[in-house]
Design an enzyme around this catalytic site. Structure first.
Site: not given
Length: 486
Positions: A255-257, A259, A265
């Site tokens: 997930s990008k959220r 990181g 990231d």
């Protein structure tokens, strides 16, 4: 393996950050090409204009360059089969689509949005998987001409054979056969004349001479449709290598959220680019032998498609941290100090400290550059700490013994000249004291560490910390420790 000279491509869409799965695809395509003395091509697939993100193409270029995945042909370096940006190739796709119409492998579809939605509703109500019902494939030439004369907008759809099946071989997943009846008459050219990704992809791969297609396993279900296009044109099929996804857990995607989904990231978190690339290579690929740490040339040498797994790769942060720590320890002290300094300076503002000395203490004990600020935040100012920290069972120390130890240490530190207050001098003075008192090392060194850092976990021991802090600060903090323990 294909007998033609190997030509692989990385064909990302500039829609945002560089996902670790995308970077892995680029890496495998690069490794395969270089392993066989072939050509690695970069192609930017930007036909889906609605999803484009400004600056995303620059992220693609910079990430590949930072990780050493230099392309032999591409948008900026050119090559014999350009342009290498899809939107600059727009003039060619309609001609190929019209060839398919002429050979009976495609047709114009005039169905409007309302009719398509109605077809979906009927299919859903009947429990039929949604797909276009082939209505316009049955129009007569006269009906088609009538609609063209009336200016009715149309798309061009692939005509899938009604019966039989389509088979193909994938080097990872083996032989796969799909019933043609399960395939949709996919759109090849949209109403605005733009090709869909699925059509442009096939035309570009053929016209660029791509011999080996490496991509995510989510494209396995589309591959039979691609192959029917290759066959309709009479083109050679590429060799397929589909890679299973990279997952956070067996059921959860990266997930990008959180990181953990992108190369950017990971670098921002303090991972070294070479360590990230090394780790990404091992996400779904098992090299022969026990070696895990590879330079890029070593990866080229070791890479073998047979080592790619069908199973989804689980992103193991502990393994990444271990590999990153190995890379940190292999850096020269100068290189590590250069990389560490921005992180040290997040919490250390003093100008009179020796960055090289701090780096030397950190390097053996650091897995992640982002660990550094918290490890050295005691240097500028002694944090508030509890005297309970002086009690250490293993060191056999407590508040009472620590007070005695610090009182004995104070004159030793005071006797070392200011201009030679080095780790060597502090070591010599404290170990002479240990020998004189006939005590264990920890009896003296643990109280010194606590007094000068106010922390339970530090990048070095009391000797190194005193050398980093300097004579005045070390003495002031030892005095403060005596005061607290008194």
């Amino acid at each position: 393996m294909n007998t033609r000279p190997v030509r692989t491509r990385f064909a990302p869409s500039p829609t945002g950050y560089m996902h670790v799965g995308n970077l892995r695809t680029a890496l495998y395509a690069y490794l395969l090409a270089k392993k066989h003395g072939g050509t690695f091509i970069l192609r930017i697939e930007d036909t889906d204009q609605g999803r484009l993100v400004e600056g995303a193409a620059d992220i693609i270029y910079s990430t590949l360059k930072e990780t050493g995945l230099y392309w032999d042909e591409g948008p900026d370096v050119g090559g014999p089969v350009g342009p290498y940006i899809q939107s600059e190739r727009m003039g060619m796709y309609m001609g190929y689509a019209e060839r398919l119409i002429a050979s009976g492998h495609a047709y114009r579809c005039f169905c409007g949005k309302e009719r398509l939605e109605e077809v979906k509703r009927v299919q859903a109500a009947s429990g039929i998987p949604p797909k276009y019902d082939g209505h316009c494939s049955r129009l007569t030439p006269a009906e088609i001409q009538q609609k063209l004369d009336a200016g009715i907008p149309y798309v061009i759809r692939q005509k899938i054979p009604e019966g039989g099946s389509t088979s193909f071989n994938d080097l990872v997943f083996g032989d796969i056969t799909v019933d043609n009846a399960s395939l949709d008459d996919q759109v090849l050219i949209k109403t605005d004349g733009m090709p869909t990704y699925n059509f442009a992809n096939v035309v570009d791969d053929h016209t660029m001479g791509i011999t080996h297609v490496i991509r995510g396993s989510e494209y396995l279900s589309s591959t039979p449709k691609y192959n029917l296009l290759y066959e309709a044109f009479g083109w050679d099929l590429p060799v397929y290598i589909h890679c299973s996804p990279v997952m956070k857990t067996s059921t959860q995607k990266l997930s990008k959220r959180d990181g953990d989904a992108s190369y950017q990231d990971l670098v921002a978190k303090g991972y070294l680019k070479d360590a990230v690339l090394n780790y990404i290579a091992l996400l779904g690929w098992s090299p022969k032998g026990e070696q895990e740490i590879f330079t890029l040339p070593e990866m080229v040498e070791a890479f073998d498609v047979e080592g790619i797994s069908k199973s989804p790769a689980i992103f193991d942060v502990q393994k990444l941290n271990y590999i990153n720590g190995e890379y940190i320890r292999r850096l020269s002290l100068d290189e590590f100090a250069r990389k560490a300094e921005p992180w040290i300076r997040q919490t250390v503002k003093r100008e009179d400290v020796d960055i090289q000395l701090i780096a030397q203490v950190l390097q053996a004990r650091c897995e992640l550059l982002s660990d550094i600020p918290e490890q050295v935040d005691f240097i500028d100012a002694l944090p508030e700490y509890d005297t309970a920290m002086y009690t250490h069972k293993k060191m056999k120390t407590n508040a009472e013994t620590s007070l005695e130890a610090l009182k004995a240490v104070l004159p030793v530190l005071e006797d070392i000249p200011e201009d030679s207050f080095t780790a060597g001098a502090v070591h010599e003075g404290l170990f002479a004291l240990i020998e004189k008192l006939g005590v264990k090392n920890g009896y003296i060194l643990w109280p010194v560490r606590v007094a000068v850092s106010g922390k339970q976990f530090t990048p070095g021991g009391g000797v190194e910390l005193c050398a980093i802090l300097g004579k005045a600060k070390s003495i002031a903090r030892v005095k403060k420790g005596i005061e607290k323990l008194s």
